[in-house]
Write a protein that holds these residues in place. Structure first.
Motif, PDB file in Angstrom:
ATOM      1  N   PHE A  34      32.962  42.886  30.049  1.00  0.00           N
ATOM      2  CA  PHE A  34      32.548  42.549  28.683  1.00  0.00           C
ATOM      3  C   PHE A  34      31.312  43.350  28.286  1.00  0.00           C
ATOM      4  O   PHE A  34      31.260  43.960  27.208  1.00  0.00           O
ATOM      5  CB  PHE A  34      32.264  41.052  28.573  1.00  0.00           C
ATOM      6  CG  PHE A  34      31.738  40.646  27.222  1.00  0.00           C
ATOM      7  CD1 PHE A  34      32.560  40.627  26.109  1.00  0.00           C
ATOM      8  CD2 PHE A  34      30.395  40.302  27.060  1.00  0.00           C
ATOM      9  CE1 PHE A  34      32.067  40.261  24.856  1.00  0.00           C
ATOM     10  CE2 PHE A  34      29.901  39.940  25.823  1.00  0.00           C
ATOM     11  CZ  PHE A  34      30.735  39.919  24.718  1.00  0.00           C
ATOM     12  N   GLY A  42      33.652  45.050  21.104  1.00  0.00           N
ATOM     13  CA  GLY A  42      33.768  44.292  22.347  1.00  0.00           C
ATOM     14  C   GLY A  42      34.150  42.844  22.131  1.00  0.00           C
ATOM     15  O   GLY A  42      35.042  42.313  22.799  1.00  0.00           O
ATOM     16  N   PHE A  77      37.891  41.174  22.915  1.00  0.00           N
ATOM     17  CA  PHE A  77      37.883  40.097  23.908  1.00  0.00           C
ATOM     18  C   PHE A  77      38.516  38.827  23.357  1.00  0.00           C
ATOM     19  O   PHE A  77      39.216  38.100  24.070  1.00  0.00           O
ATOM     20  CB  PHE A  77      36.450  39.802  24.363  1.00  0.00           C
ATOM     21  CG  PHE A  77      36.294  38.428  24.951  1.00  0.00           C
ATOM     22  CD1 PHE A  77      36.853  38.124  26.180  1.00  0.00           C
ATOM     23  CD2 PHE A  77      35.621  37.427  24.267  1.00  0.00           C
ATOM     24  CE1 PHE A  77      36.741  36.846  26.724  1.00  0.00           C
ATOM     25  CE2 PHE A  77      35.497  36.155  24.793  1.00  0.00           C
ATOM     26  CZ  PHE A  77      36.064  35.870  26.025  1.00  0.00           C
ATOM     27  N   GLY A 101      37.330  45.779  26.749  1.00  0.00           N
ATOM     28  CA  GLY A 101      37.439  44.454  26.145  1.00  0.00           C
ATOM     29  C   GLY A 101      38.741  43.762  26.506  1.00  0.00           C
ATOM     30  O   GLY A 101      38.774  42.553  26.751  1.00  0.00           O
TER      31      GLY A 101
END
Length: 289
Positions: A87, A99, A103, A157
Motif C-alpha cells: 500500500f 493508491g 486498493f 495497489g
C-alpha cells in the motif's frame, strides 16, 4: 431510547474519526522519506507495542484455543505485512489518490476468493459487481502506456487489495472465536517481526519528521483508529459501517489535496466514482439482509 440514540450517534462519530485516521495514514506515508517496507515495519512495531501494553494493563487473555488458530493468525500477520508494504509502495510511486482508489477495489478479489475458501456459491450479482469494480480500475489507469508511475501505483495497489482480501477471509474465521483486539495484536506482532529486518537493515538516515510520522502511523492511525473502529461497531449496523468505511478513500484524497497539493485526475475521479459506487451499493444491499 434517547440514551440509545445518543450512544449510536457517538458511535457513528467515532467510526468516522477512525476512518478519517485510516485515510490520513496514506498522506503521512507520503511525508515519510524512507522505503515502504520500513514505513510498514515502523508502523506495526509501534502499534503492536501499544496493543501489547493495553492487553497487559487490562489483563486481556491472549491464549488461543487451538494451534491451527495460532497458525492462521501468524499467516494473517504475514499477509498484513505484505498489505501495508504494498500500500505504501503504491502511494510512493504514484499518488495518494491512485493508491487508495485502487486498493478500495479489494472486494473484487473477495468475490472470487470467498466462495472458494468457504465453499459458498458465487452469486451472479457478486460477479456483476466484480466486473464493475474491474471496470473502475481500468478507467482509472492513464492511457499513456505501462511506463507511467500511475500504472505502477495501480499494480501495487491491486496487490495490496489482494492481500487485504486474504486478510479479511482469515479474520472472518478468527473474529468468530476471539476478541478483535486479540486478533489484531497477534497479526500486528507477527507483521512487526516479519518487517523488523527491513527496519534494522535499512542504511539510510532518519529525520525527526520520519520518526514522528511513523510514530503517528503506529499509535494514532493504527492502534487508536482500530480501537475506535472496533468499539464503534458495537452500536453501528454493518450497513452503516460499510458505508462509512467507503469514505476512507474520500478522506485520503481530501487530505492529500490539503496537505500535499495532490489533486486527483479526471480518470481517477471517474474510476473512483465507479469503485465507491459499487461498494456503496453492496453495503446498502448487505444492510437489508
Amino acid at each position: 431510547m434517547k440514551n440509545e440514540q445518543n450512544g449510536a450517534a457517538k458511535s457513528v462519530a467515532a467510526l468516522n474519526l477512525a476512518v478519517m485516521l485510516f485515510g490520513l495514514a496514506a498522506v503521512i506515508g507520503r511525508f515519510v522519506q524512507v522505503p515502504a517496507a520500513v514505513i510498514a515495519g515502523g508502523r506495526v512495531i509501534c502499534s503492536a507495542t501499544v496493543l501489547l501494553a493495553l492487553a497487559l494493563v487490562t489483563r486481556t487473555p491472549l491464549r488461543l484455543a487451538e494451534k491451527r488458530d495460532l497458525a492462521l493468525a501468524v499467516f494473517a500477520g504475514l499477509v498484513l505485512a505484505l498489505h501495508w508494504t504494498t500500500f505504501f509502495q503504491a502511494i510512493q510511486v504514484s499518488s495518494v489518490a491512485m493508491g487508495t482508489i485502487i486498493f478500495s477495489a479489494f472486494p473484487l478479489f473477495l468475490t472470487v476468493l470467498e466462495p472458494l475458501v468457504f465453499r459458498e456459491r458465487l452469486r451472479a450479482k457478486s460477479a456483476v459487481e466484480a466486473v464493475l469494480l474491474l471496470a473502475g480500475v481500468l478507467i482509472t489507469l492513464p492511457p499513456d502506456g505501462l511506463n507511467s508511475g500511475a500504472v505502477a501505483g495501480a499494480a501495487w495497489g491491486m496487490l495490496s487489495g489482494l492481500a487485504y482480501a486474504v486478510l479479511s477471509l482469515a479474520n472472518r474465521h478468527l473474529s468468530a472465536r476471539y476478541p478483535a483486539r486479540v486478533i489484531c495484536l497477534y497479526e500486528q506482532a507477527t507483521a512487526a517481526v516479519a518487517l523488523l529486518p527491513a527496519v534494522l537493515l535499512w542504511s539510510g538516515s532518519w529525520t525527526a519528521a520520519d520518526l514522528w510520522g511513523i510514530g503517528a502511523l503506529g499509535v494514532v492511525c493504527t492502534a487508536l483508529a482500530h480501537s475506535l473502529y472496533v468499539a464503534a461497531q458495537r452500536r453501528v449496523s454493518a450497513q452503516a459501517a460499510g458505508i462509512v468505511s467507503g469514505m476512507e478513500t474520500v478522506y485520503g484524497i481530501l487530505f492529500a489535496l490539503a496537505f500535499l497539493g495532490e489533486a486527483p485526475t479526471g480518470r481517477e475521479l471517474a474510476g473512483g466514482a465507479v469503485i465507491l459506487g459499487v461498494s456503496l451499493a453492496a453495503s446498502l444491499q448487505a444492510g437489508r439482509k
